[in-house]
Motif scaffolding. Structure first.
Motif, PDB file in Angstrom:
ATOM      1  N   GLY A  36      66.968  89.905  46.142  1.00 23.30           N
ATOM      2  CA  GLY A  36      65.675  90.433  45.756  1.00 23.30           C
ATOM      3  C   GLY A  36      65.692  91.944  45.875  1.00 23.30           C
ATOM      4  O   GLY A  36      66.610  92.612  45.385  1.00 23.30           O
ATOM      5  N   THR A  37      64.711  92.498  46.569  1.00 23.83           N
ATOM      6  CA  THR A  37      64.651  93.951  46.749  1.00 23.83           C
ATOM      7  C   THR A  37      65.364  94.403  48.023  1.00 23.83           C
ATOM      8  O   THR A  37      65.373  95.599  48.326  1.00 23.83           O
ATOM      9  N   ALA A  38      65.948  93.475  48.754  1.00 25.38           N
ATOM     10  CA  ALA A  38      66.646  93.797  50.007  1.00 25.38           C
ATOM     11  C   ALA A  38      68.148  93.675  49.820  1.00 25.38           C
ATOM     12  O   ALA A  38      68.643  93.132  48.824  1.00 25.38           O
ATOM     13  N   ILE A  39      68.867  94.175  50.785  1.00 27.41           N
ATOM     14  CA  ILE A  39      70.319  94.012  50.847  1.00 27.41           C
ATOM     15  C   ILE A  39      70.640  93.148  52.061  1.00 27.41           C
ATOM     16  O   ILE A  39      70.191  93.433  53.176  1.00 27.41           O
ATOM     17  N   HIS A  77      80.760  86.548  67.353  1.00 21.87           N
ATOM     18  CA  HIS A  77      79.431  86.313  66.805  1.00 21.87           C
ATOM     19  C   HIS A  77      79.277  87.062  65.490  1.00 21.87           C
ATOM     20  O   HIS A  77      79.979  88.037  65.217  1.00 21.87           O
ATOM     21  N   ILE A  78      78.372  86.562  64.673  1.00 20.15           N
ATOM     22  CA  ILE A  78      78.085  87.153  63.371  1.00 20.15           C
ATOM     23  C   ILE A  78      76.671  87.709  63.390  1.00 20.15           C
ATOM     24  O   ILE A  78      75.728  87.015  63.778  1.00 20.15           O
ATOM     25  N   ILE A  79      76.531  88.959  62.973  1.00 15.06           N
ATOM     26  CA  ILE A  79      75.214  89.586  62.849  1.00 15.06           C
ATOM     27  C   ILE A  79      74.753  89.429  61.405  1.00 15.06           C
ATOM     28  O   ILE A  79      75.478  89.774  60.468  1.00 15.06           O
ATOM     29  N   VAL A  80      73.550  88.904  61.227  1.00 12.29           N
ATOM     30  CA  VAL A  80      72.976  88.697  59.898  1.00 12.29           C
ATOM     31  C   VAL A  80      71.720  89.547  59.802  1.00 12.29           C
ATOM     32  O   VAL A  80      70.844  89.469  60.665  1.00 12.29           O
ATOM     33  N   ALA A  81      71.623  90.351  58.741  1.00 14.53           N
ATOM     34  CA  ALA A  81      70.500  91.288  58.636  1.00 14.53           C
ATOM     35  C   ALA A  81      70.042  91.434  57.195  1.00 14.53           C
ATOM     36  O   ALA A  81      70.825  91.238  56.255  1.00 14.53           O
ATOM     37  N   SER A  97      65.823  83.712  57.659  1.00 14.97           N
ATOM     38  CA  SER A  97      66.141  82.393  58.229  1.00 14.97           C
ATOM     39  C   SER A  97      67.008  81.586  57.288  1.00 14.97           C
ATOM     40  O   SER A  97      67.964  80.922  57.715  1.00 14.97           O
ATOM     41  N   GLN A  98      66.692  81.619  55.989  1.00 18.52           N
ATOM     42  CA  GLN A  98      67.496  80.888  55.019  1.00 18.52           C
ATOM     43  C   GLN A  98      68.904  81.478  54.923  1.00 18.52           C
ATOM     44  O   GLN A  98      69.890  80.751  54.754  1.00 18.52           O
ATOM     45  N   LEU A  99      69.014  82.791  55.076  1.00 28.59           N
ATOM     46  CA  LEU A  99      70.326  83.432  55.077  1.00 28.59           C
ATOM     47  C   LEU A  99      71.127  83.012  56.304  1.00 28.59           C
ATOM     48  O   LEU A  99      72.321  82.685  56.206  1.00 28.59           O
ATOM     49  N   VAL A 100      70.487  82.995  57.471  1.00 31.36           N
ATOM     50  CA  VAL A 100      71.156  82.547  58.694  1.00 31.36           C
ATOM     51  C   VAL A 100      71.588  81.086  58.556  1.00 31.36           C
ATOM     52  O   VAL A 100      72.706  80.711  58.939  1.00 31.36           O
ATOM     53  N   ALA A 101      70.712  80.246  57.990  1.00 25.63           N
ATOM     54  CA  ALA A 101      71.049  78.832  57.799  1.00 25.63           C
ATOM     55  C   ALA A 101      72.240  78.673  56.866  1.00 25.63           C
ATOM     56  O   ALA A 101      73.100  77.807  57.076  1.00 25.63           O
ATOM     57  N   ALA A 102      72.310  79.505  55.827  1.00 23.12           N
ATOM     58  CA  ALA A 102      73.437  79.445  54.895  1.00 23.12           C
ATOM     59  C   ALA A 102      74.740  79.809  55.595  1.00 23.12           C
ATOM     60  O   ALA A 102      75.779  79.161  55.392  1.00 23.12           O
ATOM     61  N   VAL A 103      74.703  80.856  56.431  1.00 21.24           N
ATOM     62  CA  VAL A 103      75.898  81.256  57.176  1.00 21.24           C
ATOM     63  C   VAL A 103      76.301  80.165  58.159  1.00 21.24           C
ATOM     64  O   VAL A 103      77.483  79.803  58.279  1.00 21.24           O
ATOM     65  N   ALA A 104      75.325  79.611  58.869  1.00 23.88           N
ATOM     66  CA  ALA A 104      75.617  78.556  59.846  1.00 23.88           C
ATOM     67  C   ALA A 104      76.216  77.331  59.173  1.00 23.88           C
ATOM     68  O   ALA A 104      77.063  76.636  59.761  1.00 23.88           O
ATOM     69  N   VAL A 106      78.266  77.150  56.695  1.00 25.21           N
ATOM     70  CA  VAL A 106      79.645  77.295  56.198  1.00 25.21           C
ATOM     71  C   VAL A 106      80.566  77.885  57.257  1.00 25.21           C
ATOM     72  O   VAL A 106      81.661  78.364  56.942  1.00 25.21           O
ATOM     73  N   THR A 107      80.140  77.860  58.526  1.00 27.08           N
ATOM     74  CA  THR A 107      80.976  78.335  59.629  1.00 27.08           C
ATOM     75  C   THR A 107      80.943  77.308  60.762  1.00 27.08           C
ATOM     76  O   THR A 107      80.185  76.347  60.727  1.00 27.08           O
ATOM     77  N   ASP A 108      81.756  77.547  61.775  1.00 28.24           N
ATOM     78  CA  ASP A 108      81.768  76.665  62.950  1.00 28.24           C
ATOM     79  C   ASP A 108      80.819  77.204  64.019  1.00 28.24           C
ATOM     80  O   ASP A 108      81.148  77.275  65.202  1.00 28.24           O
ATOM     81  N   THR A 109      79.631  77.574  63.591  1.00 25.65           N
ATOM     82  CA  THR A 109      78.619  78.138  64.483  1.00 25.65           C
ATOM     83  C   THR A 109      78.274  77.161  65.606  1.00 25.65           C
ATOM     84  O   THR A 109      78.032  75.986  65.354  1.00 25.65           O
ATOM     85  N   VAL A 110      78.211  77.666  66.838  1.00 20.12           N
ATOM     86  CA  VAL A 110      77.817  76.825  67.973  1.00 20.12           C
ATOM     87  C   VAL A 110      76.372  77.051  68.378  1.00 20.12           C
ATOM     88  O   VAL A 110      75.809  76.258  69.143  1.00 20.12           O
ATOM     89  N   GLY A 111      75.751  78.140  67.890  1.00 22.35           N
ATOM     90  CA  GLY A 111      74.365  78.405  68.248  1.00 22.35           C
ATOM     91  C   GLY A 111      73.796  79.517  67.402  1.00 22.35           C
ATOM     92  O   GLY A 111      74.529  80.371  66.906  1.00 22.35           O
ATOM     93  N   VAL A 112      72.489  79.496  67.231  1.00 23.71           N
ATOM     94  CA  VAL A 112      71.767  80.558  66.532  1.00 23.71           C
ATOM     95  C   VAL A 112      70.910  81.285  67.567  1.00 23.71           C
ATOM     96  O   VAL A 112      70.113  80.656  68.260  1.00 23.71           O
ATOM     97  N   TYR A 113      71.075  82.593  67.654  1.00 24.16           N
ATOM     98  CA  TYR A 113      70.296  83.413  68.579  1.00 24.16           C
ATOM     99  C   TYR A 113      69.349  84.289  67.765  1.00 24.16           C
ATOM    100  O   TYR A 113      69.795  85.150  66.990  1.00 24.16           O
ATOM    101  N   TRP A 114      68.031  84.042  67.913  1.00 25.16           N
ATOM    102  CA  TRP A 114      67.024  84.857  67.240  1.00 25.16           C
ATOM    103  C   TRP A 114      66.553  85.902  68.240  1.00 25.16           C
ATOM    104  O   TRP A 114      65.682  85.660  69.071  1.00 25.16           O
ATOM    105  N   ALA A 115      67.129  87.086  68.134  1.00 23.30           N
ATOM    106  CA  ALA A 115      66.976  88.091  69.194  1.00 23.30           C
ATOM    107  C   ALA A 115      65.541  88.557  69.365  1.00 23.30           C
ATOM    108  O   ALA A 115      65.085  88.785  70.490  1.00 23.30           O
ATOM    109  N   ALA A 116      64.797  88.742  68.273  1.00 23.57           N
ATOM    110  CA  ALA A 116      63.435  89.276  68.374  1.00 23.57           C
ATOM    111  C   ALA A 116      62.532  88.386  69.204  1.00 23.57           C
ATOM    112  O   ALA A 116      61.613  88.860  69.872  1.00 23.57           O
TER     113      ALA A 116
END
Length: 236
Positions: A36-39, A77-81, A97-104, A106-116
């Protein structure tokens, strides 16, 4: 590190109505594309998150009892922004969130950390909840920690972490004799309202789950941080 096209393909499935990833580029440690309008930026950090940062969120994640065991020994860890963009704060949270879900997915992610919000999520559960996530069907518990704790006198208190990311005051209840279920039900309703409407609740106004319920709200210093102003609810 996932393949750039794997992330883009997973995201296209998650966002059939757009925005779709464009100008996908990647090297060994970074993936970028327009969304969209973001990167979107996805970066691999070849070190674990400091355990001191996630130990507390793991310990308090009652919805994921195995959080500490699953996340303690992660190696990277992977940083998603999302960078830039003109979307509302809610739509950015949904898109991220949808971007994080997409990364999770297709990887061997063991956890999602929502820092905020200081939250951790089990990956499969996070992905499943994002399957239903839209702007119209927002899920505040993905982004905001709603915590009930016991005071010394046996009453309960409540506080949030994560509302500031929506340009809102955090919310607190200093003391309540209501049950934890009642407190969470009320506060989840108010948090959902704040996130979905970008409402500005003024000092002296009231909130409620029905047209008849009136829970007074004041702007006052936080019980835990006197330099921070919060929405304090009187829910006795």
């Amino acid at each position: 590190m996932p393949k750039p096209n794997a992330v883009a393909d997973a995201l296209r499935i998650r966002l059939p109505d757009g925005p779709l990833p464009e100008q996908v580029e990647g090297d060994e440690g970074t993936i970028t594309f327009h969304l969209g309008t973001a990167i979107a930026a996805i970066s691999l950090m070849p070190v674990p998150l400091p355990w001191s940062e996630i130990e507390g969120p793991c310990a308090t994640a009652w919805w994921w009892p195995d959080a500490a065991d699953e996340m303690r020994d992660h190696k990277n860890h992977i940083i998603v922004a999302l960078i830039g963009g003109e979307e509302s704060l809610l739509s950015r949270h949904v898109l991220l969130s949808q971007l994080v879900a997409a990364v999770a997915a297709v990887t061997d992610t063991v956890g999602v950390y929502w820092a905020a919000g200081g939250l951790v999520h089990e990956p499969a559960e996070f992905i499943e909840q994002c399957d239903e996530l839209t702007i119209e069907n927002s899920l505040p518990h993905l982004w905001v920690d709603l915590r009930v704790e016991e005071n010394d006198d046996g009453s309960l208190c409540f506080f949030t972490t994560g509302l500031e990311a929506f340009d809102q005051y955090e919310m607190e209840i200093e003391r309540s004799n209501q049950s934890a279920e009642e407190i969470l039900d009320l506060c989840y309703s108010v948090v959902h309202y704040l996130i979905s409407s970008s409402a500005d609740i003024q000092d002296g106004e009231s909130v409620g789950r029905t047209g008849e319920e009136r829970v007074p709200v004041t702007h006052k210093p936080s019980k835990w941080d006197a330099d921070r102003t919060v929405l304090s609810l009187e829910f006795q």
